[in-house]
Design a protein around this motif. Structure first.
Motif, PDB file in Angstrom:
ATOM      1  N   ALA A  48       0.830  -1.206   0.000  1.00  0.00           N
ATOM      2  CA  ALA A  48       0.000   0.000   0.000  1.00  0.00           C
ATOM      3  C   ALA A  48       0.866   1.259   0.000  1.00  0.00           C
ATOM      4  O   ALA A  48       0.557   2.242  -0.703  1.00  0.00           O
ATOM      5  CB  ALA A  48      -0.934  -0.004   1.206  1.00  0.00           C
ATOM      6  N   ILE A 228     -17.394  -3.460   3.379  1.00  0.00           N
ATOM      7  CA  ILE A 228     -16.176  -3.748   2.608  1.00  0.00           C
ATOM      8  C   ILE A 228     -16.466  -4.747   1.494  1.00  0.00           C
ATOM      9  O   ILE A 228     -16.016  -4.573   0.352  1.00  0.00           O
ATOM     10  CB  ILE A 228     -15.079  -4.268   3.550  1.00  0.00           C
ATOM     11  N   ASN A 232     -16.081  -3.749  -2.521  1.00  0.00           N
ATOM     12  CA  ASN A 232     -15.054  -4.400  -3.332  1.00  0.00           C
ATOM     13  C   ASN A 232     -15.625  -5.378  -4.365  1.00  0.00           C
ATOM     14  O   ASN A 232     -14.846  -5.928  -5.152  1.00  0.00           O
ATOM     15  CB  ASN A 232     -14.067  -5.151  -2.430  1.00  0.00           C
ATOM     16  N   SER A 270      -6.411   3.560  -7.596  1.00  0.00           N
ATOM     17  CA  SER A 270      -6.535   2.547  -6.555  1.00  0.00           C
ATOM     18  C   SER A 270      -6.543   3.177  -5.173  1.00  0.00           C
ATOM     19  O   SER A 270      -7.287   2.753  -4.279  1.00  0.00           O
ATOM     20  CB  SER A 270      -5.392   1.540  -6.674  1.00  0.00           C
ATOM     21  N   SER A 274      -9.751   3.088  -2.571  1.00  0.00           N
ATOM     22  CA  SER A 274      -9.539   2.449  -1.271  1.00  0.00           C
ATOM     23  C   SER A 274      -9.838   3.374  -0.100  1.00  0.00           C
ATOM     24  O   SER A 274     -10.031   2.890   1.027  1.00  0.00           O
ATOM     25  CB  SER A 274      -8.087   1.961  -1.155  1.00  0.00           C
ATOM     26  N   VAL A 277     -13.140   2.816   2.222  1.00  0.00           N
ATOM     27  CA  VAL A 277     -13.038   1.656   3.108  1.00  0.00           C
ATOM     28  C   VAL A 277     -12.079   1.947   4.259  1.00  0.00           C
ATOM     29  O   VAL A 277     -12.352   1.607   5.419  1.00  0.00           O
ATOM     30  CB  VAL A 277     -12.587   0.426   2.310  1.00  0.00           C
ATOM     31  N   LEU A 278     -10.952   2.593   3.962  1.00  0.00           N
ATOM     32  CA  LEU A 278     -10.009   2.940   5.016  1.00  0.00           C
ATOM     33  C   LEU A 278     -10.626   3.933   5.996  1.00  0.00           C
ATOM     34  O   LEU A 278     -10.421   3.824   7.216  1.00  0.00           O
ATOM     35  CB  LEU A 278      -8.737   3.525   4.401  1.00  0.00           C
TER      36      LEU A 278
END
Length: 298
Positions: A48, A228, A232, A270, A274, A277-278
């Motif tokens: 990441a 999540i 996704n 990306s 993301s 969700v984070l």
């Protein structure tokens, strides 16, 4: 004549306690395990961090092999991703993903809480068979049911419809939610529920004002995991949506075009996809830890 000065003797150094061999061995083992945990944590975070660093590089610097760590940083990839150069914007896809994930998660919680209550506190007959039935619905591969779902959506005019994804995500996450919340609700004291019922509380009042506050950490953990999974999900969204109901993962695939692989822009996309969700995980991290550890220690 002055009196002689008397100097105090220097304080004696306190000897360090000598640990027994077993304690020294346990301390070395603990330090070694801590080092291994740090290395493993950094190993999980390294991809990441590398993706974030690559997204801040220009395309020529991101395409070098090996990548240049000392290259200058820029936000051009993020500007390009958000359509600053006149290209398509990802906001409709992000809003579609957020809508499908939030609505399906709320619907899952509304359906899973009474089901878990019936399976844990007011247990129905043969509740273990019911639990196995919920688990058996996850044994069928998703791709095996894709064709009949596509034909159903086509014949009912629900292709490229965000509410179809809401229904699919709800059915996909409901068995997981029931299994998780059943274990959480099993730790709710029955005496509190009986006291509320003696005071005249009906079932919906017991669920909303007694069970839900006590099991809030478990409910938060369940909601986060369902969110999540919905965010996704790619297969249903790729096959059943087109332009109107396109979600963020489907839009992310479109970054890879026939013109080539733009690595910096792909990493920037990306990172942006993301972030929700984070953010959800960071906001509910205390509830998530409590929920996942609820009932672990008796």
């Amino acid at each position: 004549m002055s009196a002689p000065t008397v100097t105090a003797p220097p304080p004696k150094a306190t000897p360090r306690p000598v640990l027994p061999p077993a304690a020294r061995k346990a301390r070395r083992r603990s330090a070694a395990l801590g080092l291994v945990a740090w290395v493993a944590g950094l190993g999980f975070c390294l991809p990441a961090m590398w993706m974030l660093l690559t997204s801040l590089h220009a395309e020529p610097d991101a395409a070098t092999n090996p990548p240049s760590l000392a290259a200058s940083l820029t936000l051009d990839s993020y500007r390009e991703f958000f359509g600053a150069g006149g290209g398509p914007t990802p906001w409709p896809s992000l809003i579609n993903s957020l809508s499908a994930s939030v609505f399906s998660t709320l619907l899952v919680l509304v359906l899973a809480l009474p089901a878990a209550y019936a399976l844990s506190i007011r247990r129905v007959r043969k509740w273990t068979d019911v639990m196995f039935f919920f688990l058996s619905t996850k044994m069928l591969p998703v791709v095996a049911g894709l064709l009949p779902i596509y034909l159903f959506a086509k014949n009912t005019g629900m292709l490229d419809n965000i509410w179809l994804l809401v229904l699919l995500y709800t059915s996909m996450n409901l068995p997981i939610a029931v299994w998780m919340m059943q274990s959480f609700l099993a730790d709710v004291p029955v005496s509190i529920i009986e006291a509320a019922q003696v005071d005249g509380a009906r079932l919906h009042t017991v669920l909303a004002r007694v069970v839900a506050p006590i099991a809030a950490p478990g409910i938060a953990a369940t909601a986060l995991i369902c969110f999540i999974f919905s965010w996704n999900e790619l297969l249903f969204a790729r096959v059943l949506t087109g332009v109107v109901a396109q979600t963020a993962p489907v839009y992310l695939i479109g970054v890879v075009t026939s013109q080539g692989l733009f690595l910096a822009q792909l990493c920037a996309a990306s990172v942006v996809v993301s972030l929700p969700v984070l953010a959800a995980g960071y906001a509910a991290q205390d509830k998530l830890v409590q929920g996942l550890s609820l009932g672990a220690v008796k």
